[in-house]
Motif scaffolding. Structure first.
Motif, PDB file in Angstrom:
ATOM      1  N   LEU A   1      -0.222  10.940  12.727  1.00 17.55           N
ATOM      2  CA  LEU A   1       0.506  10.086  13.666  1.00 17.55           C
ATOM      3  C   LEU A   1       0.845   8.737  13.034  1.00 17.55           C
ATOM      4  O   LEU A   1       1.953   8.213  13.230  1.00 17.55           O
ATOM      5  CB  LEU A   1      -0.311   9.883  14.946  1.00 17.55           C
ATOM      6  CG  LEU A   1      -0.445  11.112  15.841  1.00 17.55           C
ATOM      7  CD1 LEU A   1      -1.455  10.840  16.943  1.00 17.55           C
ATOM      8  CD2 LEU A   1       0.893  11.512  16.418  1.00 17.55           C
ATOM      9  N   ASN A   2      -0.083   8.169  12.264  1.00 16.73           N
ATOM     10  CA  ASN A   2       0.198   6.902  11.580  1.00 16.73           C
ATOM     11  C   ASN A   2       1.326   7.053  10.567  1.00 16.73           C
ATOM     12  O   ASN A   2       2.168   6.167  10.430  1.00 16.73           O
ATOM     13  CB  ASN A   2      -1.060   6.365  10.892  1.00 16.73           C
ATOM     14  CG  ASN A   2      -1.998   5.693  11.866  1.00 16.73           C
ATOM     15  OD1 ASN A   2      -1.573   5.095  12.845  1.00 16.73           O
ATOM     16  ND2 ASN A   2      -3.282   5.787  11.599  1.00 16.73           N
TER      17      ASN A   2
ATOM     18  N   ASN B   1       3.818   9.177  10.744  1.00 16.88           N
ATOM     19  CA  ASN B   1       5.061   9.266  11.507  1.00 16.88           C
ATOM     20  C   ASN B   1       5.468   7.911  12.066  1.00 16.88           C
ATOM     21  O   ASN B   1       6.656   7.570  12.074  1.00 16.88           O
ATOM     22  CB  ASN B   1       4.925  10.285  12.628  1.00 16.88           C
ATOM     23  CG  ASN B   1       5.022  11.694  12.119  1.00 16.88           C
ATOM     24  OD1 ASN B   1       5.890  12.004  11.315  1.00 16.88           O
ATOM     25  ND2 ASN B   1       4.130  12.553  12.561  1.00 16.88           N
ATOM     26  N   LEU B   2       4.497   7.135  12.522  1.00 18.21           N
ATOM     27  CA  LEU B   2       4.791   5.800  13.029  1.00 18.21           C
ATOM     28  C   LEU B   2       5.378   4.924  11.924  1.00 18.21           C
ATOM     29  O   LEU B   2       6.366   4.209  12.146  1.00 18.21           O
ATOM     30  CB  LEU B   2       3.519   5.162  13.594  1.00 18.21           C
ATOM     31  CG  LEU B   2       3.651   3.734  14.112  1.00 18.21           C
ATOM     32  CD1 LEU B   2       4.634   3.672  15.276  1.00 18.21           C
ATOM     33  CD2 LEU B   2       2.290   3.211  14.524  1.00 18.21           C
ATOM     34  N   ASN B   3       4.816   5.004  10.732  1.00 11.53           N
ATOM     35  CA  ASN B   3       5.343   4.220   9.609  1.00 11.53           C
ATOM     36  C   ASN B   3       6.752   4.661   9.228  1.00 11.53           C
ATOM     37  O   ASN B   3       7.606   3.827   8.899  1.00 11.53           O
ATOM     38  CB  ASN B   3       4.406   4.309   8.409  1.00 11.53           C
ATOM     39  CG  ASN B   3       3.139   3.511   8.623  1.00 11.53           C
ATOM     40  OD1 ASN B   3       3.134   2.511   9.343  1.00 11.53           O
ATOM     41  ND2 ASN B   3       2.057   3.949   8.013  1.00 11.53           N
TER      42      ASN B   3
ATOM     43  N   LYS C   1       9.035   3.094  11.729  1.00  6.18           N
ATOM     44  CA  LYS C   1       9.175   1.659  11.462  1.00  6.18           C
ATOM     45  C   LYS C   1      10.129   1.410  10.287  1.00  6.18           C
ATOM     46  O   LYS C   1      10.970   0.517  10.346  1.00  6.18           O
ATOM     47  CB  LYS C   1       7.810   1.039  11.156  1.00  6.18           C
ATOM     48  CG  LYS C   1       6.935   0.864  12.377  1.00  6.18           C
ATOM     49  CD  LYS C   1       5.604   0.239  11.989  1.00  6.18           C
ATOM     50  CE  LYS C   1       4.718   0.041  13.190  1.00  6.18           C
ATOM     51  NZ  LYS C   1       3.423  -0.572  12.807  1.00  6.18           N
TER      52      LYS C   1
ATOM     53  N   ARG D   1      -9.367  12.679  12.954  1.00  6.11           N
ATOM     54  CA  ARG D   1      -8.925  11.729  11.919  1.00  6.11           C
ATOM     55  C   ARG D   1      -7.680  12.250  11.201  1.00  6.11           C
ATOM     56  O   ARG D   1      -6.798  11.479  10.838  1.00  6.11           O
ATOM     57  CB  ARG D   1     -10.045  11.461  10.926  1.00  6.11           C
ATOM     58  CG  ARG D   1     -11.179  10.650  11.529  1.00  6.11           C
ATOM     59  CD  ARG D   1     -11.899   9.840  10.496  1.00  6.11           C
ATOM     60  NE  ARG D   1     -13.086   9.221  11.046  1.00  6.11           N
ATOM     61  CZ  ARG D   1     -13.090   8.034  11.650  1.00  6.11           C
ATOM     62  NH1 ARG D   1     -11.975   7.363  11.772  1.00  6.11           N
ATOM     63  NH2 ARG D   1     -14.214   7.532  12.118  1.00  6.11           N
TER      64      ARG D   1
ATOM     65  N   GLU E   1      -4.887  11.565  13.526  1.00  7.78           N
ATOM     66  CA  GLU E   1      -4.613  10.125  13.497  1.00  7.78           C
ATOM     67  C   GLU E   1      -3.799   9.754  12.259  1.00  7.78           C
ATOM     68  O   GLU E   1      -2.830   8.986  12.346  1.00  7.78           O
ATOM     69  CB  GLU E   1      -5.922   9.349  13.513  1.00  7.78           C
ATOM     70  CG  GLU E   1      -5.749   7.847  13.448  1.00  7.78           C
ATOM     71  CD  GLU E   1      -7.058   7.107  13.319  1.00  7.78           C
ATOM     72  OE1 GLU E   1      -7.109   5.945  13.745  1.00  7.78           O
ATOM     73  OE2 GLU E   1      -8.035   7.680  12.774  1.00  7.78           O
ATOM     74  N   ALA E   2      -4.173  10.306  11.108  1.00  6.11           N
ATOM     75  CA  ALA E   2      -3.445  10.010   9.872  1.00  6.11           C
ATOM     76  C   ALA E   2      -2.004  10.508   9.975  1.00  6.11           C
ATOM     77  O   ALA E   2      -1.065   9.819   9.552  1.00  6.11           O
ATOM     78  CB  ALA E   2      -4.147  10.657   8.685  1.00  6.11           C
TER      79      ALA E   2
END
Length: 88
Positions: A53-54, A56-58, A61, A47, A50-51
């Protein structure tokens, strides 16, 4: 050149060795654990990943959106100045 007398490697042995050093089990390639605390620890670790990676994805974006806004502003300034916008 592979040694003729050596036994063939399992197809995913390379990945197992790579990921095994990181402590991240590949699905179906690691021995399951029956210790609930170990399972909870792995869930918490994944988790956290996952946090991260999220996040970095944001960030990616937002960078893309910022560049799109910059492009739109440049095109608007060119249009207001009478220049024809360049096709991409």
């Amino acid at each position: 050149m592979p040694d003729e007398g050596a036994p063939p490697q399992a197809p995913f042995e390379m990945f197992r060795r790579l990921w095994g050093n990181l402590g991240v089990p590949l699905p179906g390639m690691a021995m399951p654990t029956f210790d609930p605390q170990e399972v909870d620890k792995r869930i918490a670790d994944l988790r956290s990943v996952e946090a991260w990676l999220n996040m970095n994805l944001n960030m990616i974006k937002f960078s893309i959106q910022g560049l799109e806004l910059q492009r739109a502003a440049l095109q608007a300034m060119r249009a207001a100045g009478g220049e024809t916008p360049k096709k991409e």
